[in-house]
Structures are given as C-alpha cells and as structure tokens.
Design a protein around this motif. Structure first.
Motif, PDB file in Angstrom:
ATOM      1  N   LYS A 163     -13.539   8.668 -23.084  1.00 25.31           N
ATOM      2  CA  LYS A 163     -13.508   9.983 -23.996  1.00 25.31           C
ATOM      3  C   LYS A 163     -13.780  10.886 -23.624  1.00 25.31           C
ATOM      4  N   GLY A 164     -13.106  12.213 -23.749  1.00 25.56           N
ATOM      5  CA  GLY A 164     -13.298  13.433 -23.203  1.00 25.56           C
ATOM      6  C   GLY A 164     -12.166  13.674 -22.393  1.00 25.56           C
ATOM      7  N   ARG A 165     -12.311  14.887 -21.533  1.00 23.80           N
ATOM      8  CA  ARG A 165     -11.397  15.388 -20.645  1.00 23.80           C
ATOM      9  C   ARG A 165     -11.473  14.554 -19.537  1.00 23.80           C
ATOM     10  N   VAL A 166     -10.357  14.315 -18.961  1.00 23.58           N
ATOM     11  CA  VAL A 166     -10.150  13.236 -18.049  1.00 23.58           C
ATOM     12  C   VAL A 166      -9.429  14.065 -16.714  1.00 23.58           C
ATOM     13  N   GLU A 167      -9.889  13.894 -15.691  1.00 34.99           N
ATOM     14  CA  GLU A 167      -9.037  14.335 -14.448  1.00 34.99           C
ATOM     15  C   GLU A 167      -8.068  13.138 -14.153  1.00 34.99           C
ATOM     16  N   ARG A 168      -6.909  13.157 -14.731  1.00 38.08           N
ATOM     17  CA  ARG A 168      -5.928  11.862 -14.546  1.00 38.08           C
ATOM     18  C   ARG A 168      -5.702  11.500 -13.088  1.00 38.08           C
ATOM     19  N   ASP A 169      -5.393  12.577 -12.244  1.00 38.21           N
ATOM     20  CA  ASP A 169      -4.756  12.386 -11.083  1.00 38.21           C
ATOM     21  C   ASP A 169      -5.846  11.827 -10.077  1.00 38.21           C
ATOM     22  N   LYS A 170      -7.117  12.257 -10.268  1.00 38.11           N
ATOM     23  CA  LYS A 170      -8.314  11.876  -9.585  1.00 38.11           C
ATOM     24  C   LYS A 170      -8.735  10.202  -9.907  1.00 38.11           C
ATOM     25  N   LEU A 171      -8.520  10.160 -11.039  1.00 39.72           N
ATOM     26  CA  LEU A 171      -8.945   8.828 -11.689  1.00 39.72           C
ATOM     27  C   LEU A 171      -7.982   7.743 -11.024  1.00 39.72           C
ATOM     28  N   VAL A 172      -6.507   8.208 -11.183  1.00 37.04           N
ATOM     29  CA  VAL A 172      -5.458   7.086 -10.818  1.00 37.04           C
ATOM     30  C   VAL A 172      -5.797   6.895  -8.903  1.00 37.04           C
ATOM     31  N   HIS A 173      -6.152   8.083  -8.411  1.00 38.43           N
ATOM     32  CA  HIS A 173      -6.206   7.937  -6.928  1.00 38.43           C
ATOM     33  C   HIS A 173      -7.399   6.988  -6.696  1.00 38.43           C
ATOM     34  N   LEU A 174      -8.591   6.965  -7.325  1.00 40.23           N
ATOM     35  CA  LEU A 174      -9.722   6.283  -7.036  1.00 40.23           C
ATOM     36  C   LEU A 174      -9.438   5.042  -7.343  1.00 40.23           C
ATOM     37  N   LEU A 175      -8.502   4.475  -8.577  1.00 38.95           N
ATOM     38  CA  LEU A 175      -8.166   3.307  -8.818  1.00 38.95           C
ATOM     39  C   LEU A 175      -7.274   2.560  -7.833  1.00 38.95           C
ATOM     40  N   THR A 176      -6.725   3.223  -7.377  1.00 40.58           N
ATOM     41  CA  THR A 176      -5.543   2.673  -5.974  1.00 40.58           C
ATOM     42  C   THR A 176      -6.338   2.448  -5.047  1.00 40.58           C
ATOM     43  N   LYS A 177      -7.669   2.847  -4.731  1.00 39.48           N
ATOM     44  CA  LYS A 177      -8.334   2.398  -3.642  1.00 39.48           C
ATOM     45  C   LYS A 177      -9.420   1.335  -3.783  1.00 39.48           C
ATOM     46  N   ILE A 178      -9.263   0.631  -4.942  1.00 41.47           N
ATOM     47  CA  ILE A 178     -10.278  -0.418  -5.236  1.00 41.47           C
ATOM     48  C   ILE A 178     -10.021  -1.552  -4.068  1.00 41.47           C
ATOM     49  N   PRO A 179      -8.731  -1.920  -3.651  1.00 40.17           N
ATOM     50  CA  PRO A 179      -8.973  -3.084  -2.578  1.00 40.17           C
ATOM     51  C   PRO A 179      -9.412  -2.769  -1.482  1.00 40.17           C
ATOM     52  N   PHE A 180      -9.532  -1.277  -1.166  1.00 33.93           N
ATOM     53  CA  PHE A 180     -10.040  -0.676   0.334  1.00 33.93           C
ATOM     54  C   PHE A 180     -11.735  -1.081   0.099  1.00 33.93           C
ATOM     55  N   TYR A 181     -12.238  -1.081  -0.833  1.00 29.58           N
ATOM     56  CA  TYR A 181     -13.821  -1.365  -1.039  1.00 29.58           C
ATOM     57  C   TYR A 181     -14.097  -2.731  -1.400  1.00 29.58           C
ATOM     58  N   PHE A 192      -4.268  -9.240  -9.310  1.00 33.51           N
ATOM     59  CA  PHE A 192      -4.989  -8.349 -10.288  1.00 33.51           C
ATOM     60  C   PHE A 192      -3.929  -7.380 -10.623  1.00 33.51           C
ATOM     61  N   LYS A 193      -4.373  -6.577 -11.679  1.00 30.55           N
ATOM     62  CA  LYS A 193      -3.591  -5.446 -12.111  1.00 30.55           C
ATOM     63  C   LYS A 193      -4.615  -4.366 -12.764  1.00 30.55           C
ATOM     64  N   PHE A 194      -4.211  -3.058 -12.276  1.00 31.67           N
ATOM     65  CA  PHE A 194      -4.838  -2.036 -12.945  1.00 31.67           C
ATOM     66  C   PHE A 194      -3.931  -1.118 -13.394  1.00 31.67           C
ATOM     67  N   SER A 195      -4.181  -0.589 -14.644  1.00 29.77           N
ATOM     68  CA  SER A 195      -3.263   0.447 -15.443  1.00 29.77           C
ATOM     69  C   SER A 195      -4.336   1.395 -16.161  1.00 29.77           C
ATOM     70  N   LEU A 196      -3.586   2.464 -16.277  1.00 36.68           N
ATOM     71  CA  LEU A 196      -4.169   3.511 -16.979  1.00 36.68           C
ATOM     72  C   LEU A 196      -3.361   3.913 -18.168  1.00 36.68           C
ATOM     73  N   LEU A 197      -4.173   3.762 -19.379  1.00 35.76           N
ATOM     74  CA  LEU A 197      -3.639   3.851 -20.857  1.00 35.76           C
ATOM     75  C   LEU A 197      -4.049   5.258 -21.373  1.00 35.76           C
ATOM     76  N   LYS A 198      -2.919   5.970 -21.720  1.00 38.59           N
ATOM     77  CA  LYS A 198      -3.235   7.220 -22.493  1.00 38.59           C
ATOM     78  C   LYS A 198      -3.244   7.049 -23.865  1.00 38.59           C
ATOM     79  N   VAL A 199      -4.405   6.990 -24.459  1.00 40.16           N
ATOM     80  CA  VAL A 199      -4.534   7.015 -25.993  1.00 40.16           C
ATOM     81  C   VAL A 199      -4.247   8.389 -26.471  1.00 40.16           C
ATOM     82  N   SER A 200      -4.765   9.394 -26.003  1.00 43.92           N
ATOM     83  CA  SER A 200      -4.597  10.760 -26.367  1.00 43.92           C
ATOM     84  C   SER A 200      -5.228  11.653 -25.432  1.00 43.92           C
ATOM     85  N   ASP A 201      -4.864  13.141 -25.412  1.00 46.90           N
ATOM     86  CA  ASP A 201      -5.389  13.954 -24.501  1.00 46.90           C
ATOM     87  C   ASP A 201      -6.822  13.743 -24.017  1.00 46.90           C
ATOM     88  N   LEU A 202      -7.602  13.143 -24.939  1.00 47.81           N
ATOM     89  CA  LEU A 202      -9.029  12.994 -24.840  1.00 47.81           C
ATOM     90  C   LEU A 202      -9.460  11.633 -24.824  1.00 47.81           C
TER      91      LEU A 202
END
Length: 185
Positions: A37-55, A119-129
């Motif tokens: 909840k709050g302001r989310v930097e979506r592009d950065k969040l998606v990028h780090l989620l894509t890297k989970i298999p690396f770690y 596995f599956k990762f998704s980003l759900l947008k409920v609102s701008d915040l």
C-alpha cells in the motif's frame, strides 16, 4: 556439460508420490499474496520479481520422472522468469476481484511434468496506491517457510532498488541440502 541428476529429498519424495495419486489436486500449492500500500515503483518491482530464480535455485529445479527413480536437476539456463500483470483498478470491487482471481489461481493444480516450471509470480494492481504480489509454487520446490524467505527477499530487494543502494543477496542453495540428505539414505 553433462546434466547432473540427483535423487529427490526424502520430503520431496513423499509429496511427489502423493501428487501422483491425486494429480488433479491443488493441495500442494503454496504461496500467498503480499499487499503493498502506497506509491509503488512498478517497473523496479517487476524487475526484481523476474530475478527470483537467479537467487533461489529451487525455482530453477526441473524434475525428471522418466526413470524408475524420480530425480531433479537445477536448470542454470533459467536466470529469470516472467511476471504476469493483472489490472483490477478500474473496478469498484477491485479488492474482491483480485482476491477471487488469486483464489482461482491457487485452486488450479500445477503439473509436475518435466518441462513445466512449478511456480508463478503475478503483480495485481488494485489501485494506484495498492498492488498485490501473487506468489504460487508447488510444495516440491518451496514450502511455507521458503515462502517467507522469498517474501523477505522481495522486501529487502525492493527497499534496496528504490533507495539506490547496492546490497548483495545470497541464499543457501537448496540443491546442496538435497545432495547432503541423500547421503543418509
């Protein structure tokens, strides 16, 4: 380079055998939703989620059930994954719809075929915040405790990437535990 197959961990073998008996069951789906909840930097969040298999090597596990003894290997060609993005924000019932979507996803069994990722990762947008990170995996690769470790990584990595820090992340490799445990059997 030859593919190194190792026997399943004893706890994985129990799950595998039970899943074979109940192939249409979602009982071994694990994970959850992390609500931001709050302001989310979506592009950065998606990028780090894509890297989970690396770690986390467990997200690179592939299973080979063609032999009489089921085995696993780590597919090092998998260094990232896709993240599905679903936008519910235009609906007045966005939270309810996101929850229903998540529940439907959790209720769908995961195929344990050799070529499938578990596995599956998704980003759900409920609102701008408000965004939800949906994480689902088969219990063969991640249990409830593992989910908390992944959630902690997401929190730490997001804080790092949005504050322009340069932290490094390192986690124990699950395959090492599998190899060590098989020495006892």
């Amino acid at each position: 380079m030859a593919l190194k197959l190792v026997d399943l961990h004893s706890s994985q073998l129990d799950i595998y055998l039970d899943q074979l008996l109940q192939q249409d069951s979602s009982r071994y789906n694990t994970g959850g939703c992390i609500k931001l909840k709050g302001r989310v930097e979506r592009d950065k969040l998606v990028h780090l989620l894509t890297k989970i298999p690396f770690y986390f090597d467990s997200f690179r596990m592939k299973f080979d059930f063609s032999d009489e003894k089921p085995r696993i290997h780590i597919d090092d060609d998998i260094q990232s994954c896709s993240v599905e993005e679903v936008d519910f924000s235009s609906s007045r019932t966005a939270c309810e719809q996101a929850f229903a979507w998540s529940q439907k996803q959790f209720n769908e069994p995961m195929s344990i075929e050799k070529s499938k990722l578990l596995f599956k990762f998704s980003l759900l947008k409920v609102s701008d915040l408000e965004y939800w990170i949906f994480c689902k995996s088969h219990h063969l690769i991640c249990d409830g405790f593992g989910f908390t470790i992944v959630a902690r990584y997401i929190a730490d990595a997001y804080r790092d990437i949005t504050s322009n820090s340069n932290a490094s992340f390192s986690y124990p490799q699950y395959i090492t535990e599998v190899i060590n445990s098989s020495a006892f059997y």
